[in-house]
Write a protein that holds these residues in place. Structure first.
Motif, PDB file in Angstrom:
ATOM      1  N   ALA A   1       0.812  -1.220   0.000  1.00 55.14           N
ATOM      2  CA  ALA A   1       0.000   0.000   0.000  1.00 55.14           C
ATOM      3  C   ALA A   1       0.848   1.274   0.000  1.00 55.14           C
ATOM      4  O   ALA A   1       0.435   2.288  -0.569  1.00 55.14           O
ATOM      5  CB  ALA A   1      -0.913   0.003   1.225  1.00 55.14           C
ATOM      6  N   LEU A   2       2.007   1.235   0.651  1.00 58.02           N
ATOM      7  CA  LEU A   2       2.750   2.490   0.874  1.00 58.02           C
ATOM      8  C   LEU A   2       3.953   2.670  -0.046  1.00 58.02           C
ATOM      9  O   LEU A   2       4.437   3.807  -0.205  1.00 58.02           O
ATOM     10  CB  LEU A   2       3.179   2.574   2.345  1.00 58.02           C
ATOM     11  CG  LEU A   2       1.994   2.604   3.337  1.00 58.02           C
ATOM     12  CD1 LEU A   2       2.490   2.578   4.784  1.00 58.02           C
ATOM     13  CD2 LEU A   2       1.115   3.836   3.098  1.00 58.02           C
ATOM     14  N   MET A   3       4.435   1.619  -0.674  1.00 56.65           N
ATOM     15  CA  MET A   3       5.601   1.796  -1.552  1.00 56.65           C
ATOM     16  C   MET A   3       5.298   2.530  -2.864  1.00 56.65           C
ATOM     17  O   MET A   3       6.191   3.214  -3.389  1.00 56.65           O
ATOM     18  CB  MET A   3       6.286   0.451  -1.827  1.00 56.65           C
ATOM     19  CG  MET A   3       7.048  -0.059  -0.609  1.00 56.65           C
ATOM     20  SD  MET A   3       8.303  -1.320  -0.962  1.00 56.65           S
ATOM     21  CE  MET A   3       7.405  -2.552  -1.857  1.00 56.65           C
ATOM     22  N   PRO A   4       4.070   2.411  -3.408  1.00 56.53           N
ATOM     23  CA  PRO A   4       3.837   3.150  -4.665  1.00 56.53           C
ATOM     24  C   PRO A   4       4.097   4.645  -4.559  1.00 56.53           C
ATOM     25  O   PRO A   4       4.663   5.248  -5.486  1.00 56.53           O
ATOM     26  CB  PRO A   4       2.364   2.833  -4.963  1.00 56.53           C
ATOM     27  CG  PRO A   4       2.153   1.476  -4.398  1.00 56.53           C
ATOM     28  CD  PRO A   4       2.959   1.482  -3.110  1.00 56.53           C
ATOM     29  N   ALA A   5       3.724   5.276  -3.423  1.00 51.98           N
ATOM     30  CA  ALA A   5       3.984   6.717  -3.282  1.00 51.98           C
ATOM     31  C   ALA A   5       5.482   6.987  -3.169  1.00 51.98           C
ATOM     32  O   ALA A   5       5.977   8.019  -3.652  1.00 51.98           O
ATOM     33  CB  ALA A   5       3.248   7.265  -2.058  1.00 51.98           C
ATOM     34  N   MET A   6       6.215   6.071  -2.514  1.00 49.48           N
ATOM     35  CA  MET A   6       7.673   6.224  -2.447  1.00 49.48           C
ATOM     36  C   MET A   6       8.265   6.149  -3.858  1.00 49.48           C
ATOM     37  O   MET A   6       9.146   6.931  -4.227  1.00 49.48           O
ATOM     38  CB  MET A   6       8.286   5.130  -1.560  1.00 49.48           C
ATOM     39  CG  MET A   6       7.818   5.120  -0.114  1.00 49.48           C
ATOM     40  SD  MET A   6       8.613   3.762   0.799  1.00 49.48           S
ATOM     41  CE  MET A   6       7.594   3.678   2.259  1.00 49.48           C
ATOM     42  N   ILE A   7       7.767   5.205  -4.637  1.00 53.42           N
ATOM     43  CA  ILE A   7       8.253   5.049  -6.009  1.00 53.42           C
ATOM     44  C   ILE A   7       7.962   6.316  -6.816  1.00 53.42           C
ATOM     45  O   ILE A   7       8.810   6.788  -7.585  1.00 53.42           O
ATOM     46  CB  ILE A   7       7.597   3.798  -6.653  1.00 53.42           C
ATOM     47  CG1 ILE A   7       8.183   2.537  -6.008  1.00 53.42           C
ATOM     48  CG2 ILE A   7       7.781   3.787  -8.168  1.00 53.42           C
ATOM     49  CD1 ILE A   7       7.444   1.256  -6.345  1.00 53.42           C
ATOM     50  N   ASP A   8       6.771   6.909  -6.596  1.00 55.72           N
ATOM     51  CA  ASP A   8       6.411   8.131  -7.320  1.00 55.72           C
ATOM     52  C   ASP A   8       7.377   9.273  -7.030  1.00 55.72           C
ATOM     53  O   ASP A   8       7.688  10.065  -7.922  1.00 55.72           O
ATOM     54  CB  ASP A   8       4.988   8.578  -6.939  1.00 55.72           C
ATOM     55  CG  ASP A   8       3.934   7.718  -7.605  1.00 55.72           C
ATOM     56  OD1 ASP A   8       4.286   6.949  -8.535  1.00 55.72           O
ATOM     57  OD2 ASP A   8       2.761   7.799  -7.181  1.00 55.72           O
ATOM     58  N   THR A   9       7.844   9.354  -5.749  1.00 64.44           N
ATOM     59  CA  THR A   9       8.775  10.440  -5.402  1.00 64.44           C
ATOM     60  C   THR A   9      10.223  10.051  -5.676  1.00 64.44           C
ATOM     61  O   THR A   9      11.117  10.891  -5.588  1.00 64.44           O
ATOM     62  CB  THR A   9       8.639  10.843  -3.921  1.00 64.44           C
ATOM     63  OG1 THR A   9       8.954   9.720  -3.099  1.00 64.44           O
ATOM     64  CG2 THR A   9       7.250  11.344  -3.598  1.00 64.44           C
ATOM     65  N   GLY A  10      10.464   8.781  -5.963  1.00 64.46           N
ATOM     66  CA  GLY A  10      11.829   8.349  -6.269  1.00 64.46           C
ATOM     67  C   GLY A  10      12.701   8.148  -5.051  1.00 64.46           C
ATOM     68  O   GLY A  10      13.929   8.048  -5.163  1.00 64.46           O
ATOM     69  N   TRP A  11      12.070   8.052  -3.863  1.00 63.33           N
ATOM     70  CA  TRP A  11      12.845   7.842  -2.629  1.00 63.33           C
ATOM     71  C   TRP A  11      11.975   7.155  -1.592  1.00 63.33           C
ATOM     72  O   TRP A  11      10.843   7.568  -1.331  1.00 63.33           O
ATOM     73  CB  TRP A  11      13.312   9.184  -2.041  1.00 63.33           C
ATOM     74  CG  TRP A  11      14.413   9.061  -1.022  1.00 63.33           C
ATOM     75  CD1 TRP A  11      15.760   9.209  -1.252  1.00 63.33           C
ATOM     76  CD2 TRP A  11      14.281   8.768   0.387  1.00 63.33           C
ATOM     77  NE1 TRP A  11      16.458   9.019  -0.086  1.00 63.33           N
ATOM     78  CE2 TRP A  11      15.581   8.739   0.939  1.00 63.33           C
ATOM     79  CE3 TRP A  11      13.197   8.504   1.226  1.00 63.33           C
ATOM     80  CZ2 TRP A  11      15.828   8.476   2.297  1.00 63.33           C
ATOM     81  CZ3 TRP A  11      13.439   8.233   2.569  1.00 63.33           C
ATOM     82  CH2 TRP A  11      14.732   8.225   3.094  1.00 63.33           C
ATOM     83  N   GLY A  12      12.501   6.119  -0.981  1.00 60.30           N
ATOM     84  CA  GLY A  12      11.780   5.457   0.108  1.00 60.30           C
ATOM     85  C   GLY A  12      12.680   4.490   0.845  1.00 60.30           C
ATOM     86  O   GLY A  12      13.697   4.025   0.308  1.00 60.30           O
ATOM     87  N   ARG A  13      12.301   4.208   2.095  1.00 62.54           N
ATOM     88  CA  ARG A  13      13.035   3.243   2.915  1.00 62.54           C
ATOM     89  C   ARG A  13      12.039   2.361   3.647  1.00 62.54           C
ATOM     90  O   ARG A  13      11.094   2.860   4.266  1.00 62.54           O
ATOM     91  CB  ARG A  13      13.901   3.959   3.973  1.00 62.54           C
ATOM     92  CG  ARG A  13      14.972   4.901   3.411  1.00 62.54           C
ATOM     93  CD  ARG A  13      16.170   4.124   2.888  1.00 62.54           C
ATOM     94  NE  ARG A  13      17.236   5.000   2.448  1.00 62.54           N
ATOM     95  CZ  ARG A  13      17.410   5.415   1.187  1.00 62.54           C
ATOM     96  NH1 ARG A  13      16.572   5.048   0.233  1.00 62.54           N
ATOM     97  NH2 ARG A  13      18.430   6.194   0.871  1.00 62.54           N
ATOM     98  N   VAL A  14      12.253   1.047   3.570  1.00 66.55           N
ATOM     99  CA  VAL A  14      11.433   0.105   4.331  1.00 66.55           C
ATOM    100  C   VAL A  14      12.373  -0.769   5.156  1.00 66.55           C
ATOM    101  O   VAL A  14      13.359  -1.306   4.626  1.00 66.55           O
ATOM    102  CB  VAL A  14      10.575  -0.795   3.409  1.00 66.55           C
ATOM    103  CG1 VAL A  14       9.774  -1.804   4.238  1.00 66.55           C
ATOM    104  CG2 VAL A  14       9.644   0.054   2.549  1.00 66.55           C
ATOM    105  N   VAL A  15      12.076  -0.874   6.449  1.00 64.37           N
ATOM    106  CA  VAL A  15      12.810  -1.779   7.338  1.00 64.37           C
ATOM    107  C   VAL A  15      11.784  -2.679   8.020  1.00 64.37           C
ATOM    108  O   VAL A  15      10.847  -2.176   8.663  1.00 64.37           O
ATOM    109  CB  VAL A  15      13.622  -1.010   8.400  1.00 64.37           C
ATOM    110  CG1 VAL A  15      14.273  -1.991   9.382  1.00 64.37           C
ATOM    111  CG2 VAL A  15      14.690  -0.137   7.751  1.00 64.37           C
ATOM    112  N   ASN A  16      11.938  -3.982   7.835  1.00 66.32           N
ATOM    113  CA  ASN A  16      11.066  -4.949   8.518  1.00 66.32           C
ATOM    114  C   ASN A  16      11.817  -5.535   9.703  1.00 66.32           C
ATOM    115  O   ASN A  16      12.918  -6.072   9.541  1.00 66.32           O
ATOM    116  CB  ASN A  16      10.688  -6.084   7.559  1.00 66.32           C
ATOM    117  CG  ASN A  16       9.944  -5.581   6.339  1.00 66.32           C
ATOM    118  OD1 ASN A  16       8.845  -5.041   6.454  1.00 66.32           O
ATOM    119  ND2 ASN A  16      10.560  -5.723   5.173  1.00 66.32           N
TER     120      ASN A  16
END
Ligand code: NAP
Length: 260
Positions: free
Chosen positions: A122-137
């Motif tokens: 649900a939340l990675m598409p917006a990160m992809i749109d801005t070209g920056w994101g971090r996910v830590v599980n």
């Protein structure tokens, strides 16, 4: 070190106490605004208030179960556009292989595998749109080696998440989104208080005796702190960690005896 993420926003699941709280505090110290979550509203509000006072960042709270579809819908609605996602929740119950039926495995997968996947999806598409994101599980050292005998249910579900991340992290890396897992060994949290008390009771001793014995099995001869854990998480969310993709970072005081 300036982590270069001041002004960004993070959803940190299961963060009123323990490892999630350590991650929330370290991100706040780096200037990140937070959406914090736990089921219990009182502890969540208390933790959020302390972080606002200590670091001056904006903190929104969402009191819900991060592992149910209803809770995830609340989190996703509140976290639209976040730059950073830290997934976390409690672990599946201990036992042995004869204890579990199909429904127990379904519950464990919902908790430790499908919940983080739903939030990432649900939340990675917006990160992809801005070209920056971090996910830590937040997963567990038992992903690298089954160091705790009664945790087969947990090991099964967390291995599935680890496989998902191994593949998907390579698919989103070209768009500037990194996905990695952070694997705790024994850390001083309420959960370890509970486990050491249970071990002491089972052995007819007490919590302190059980804790000393468990710590002696760790090469560092102690438990990790939530501050150490949080600092590692914040680094994994930093600008500097942009080349870290699909990794399983072990933080265990040397307990898992492997080179890779
Ligand atoms: P903890 O001290 O018990 O803290 C758990 C936190 O998560 C609390 O804030 C709790 O608040 C929240 N939480 C639990 N279930 C939740 C849910 N379904 N939805 C939303 N929030 C939830 O636990 P911890 O030691 O930090 O452990 C965190 C994770 O790391 C667990 O999966 C554990 O298995 C794993 N782990 C821990 C260790 C260790 O040594 N501590 C080692 C290996 C793996 P509420 O109860 O109010 O919801």
């Amino acid at each position: 070190m300036d982590l270069g993420i001041a002004g960004k926003t993070a959803l940190v699941c299961a963060s009123s106490k323990g490892l999630g709280l350590g991650c929330a505090r370290a991100l706040a110290e780096a200037g990140v605004d937070l959406i914090m979550n736990a089921r219990g509203a009182d502890a969540l509000e208390a933790a959020a208030a302390t972080i606002r006072d200590d670091f001056g960042v904006n903190v929104i709270t969402v009191a819900c179960d991060a592992t149910t579809p209803e809770g995830q819908a609340e989190l996703i609605a509140a976290a639209q556009g976040v730059d950073i996602l830290v997934t976390n929740a409690g672990g599946p119950p201990p036992g042995i292989w004869t204890d579990w039926e199909r429904d127990d495995f379904i519950s464990a997968f919902d908790l430790s595998c499908l919940a983080p996947i739903a939030l990432m999806k649900a939340l990675m598409p917006a990160m992809i749109d801005t070209g920056w994101g971090r996910v830590v599980n937040i997963t567990s050292m038992t992903v690298k080696a089954p160091a705790i005998p009664p945790l087969a249910l947990s090991n099964t579900a967390r291995a599935a998440l680890t496989g998902y991340v191994a593949t998907v992290s390579r698919q989103v890396a070209p768009q500037g989104v990194t996905v990695n897992n952070l694997l705790p060994g024994f850390h001083a949290t309420d959960r370890m208080d509970f486990l050491d008390t249970a071990t002491g009771d089972a052995q007819g001793t007490d919590m302190a005796t059980a804790r000393t014995a468990r710590q002696q099995a760790v090469p560092a001869r102690r438990y990790g702190t939530i501050d150490e854990f949080g600092a590692t998480c914040a680094f994994m969310c930093s600008q500097q960690a942009g080349f870290m993709v699909g990794q399983n970072i072990l933080l265990d005081g040397g307990q898992i005896e492997s080179t890779i």
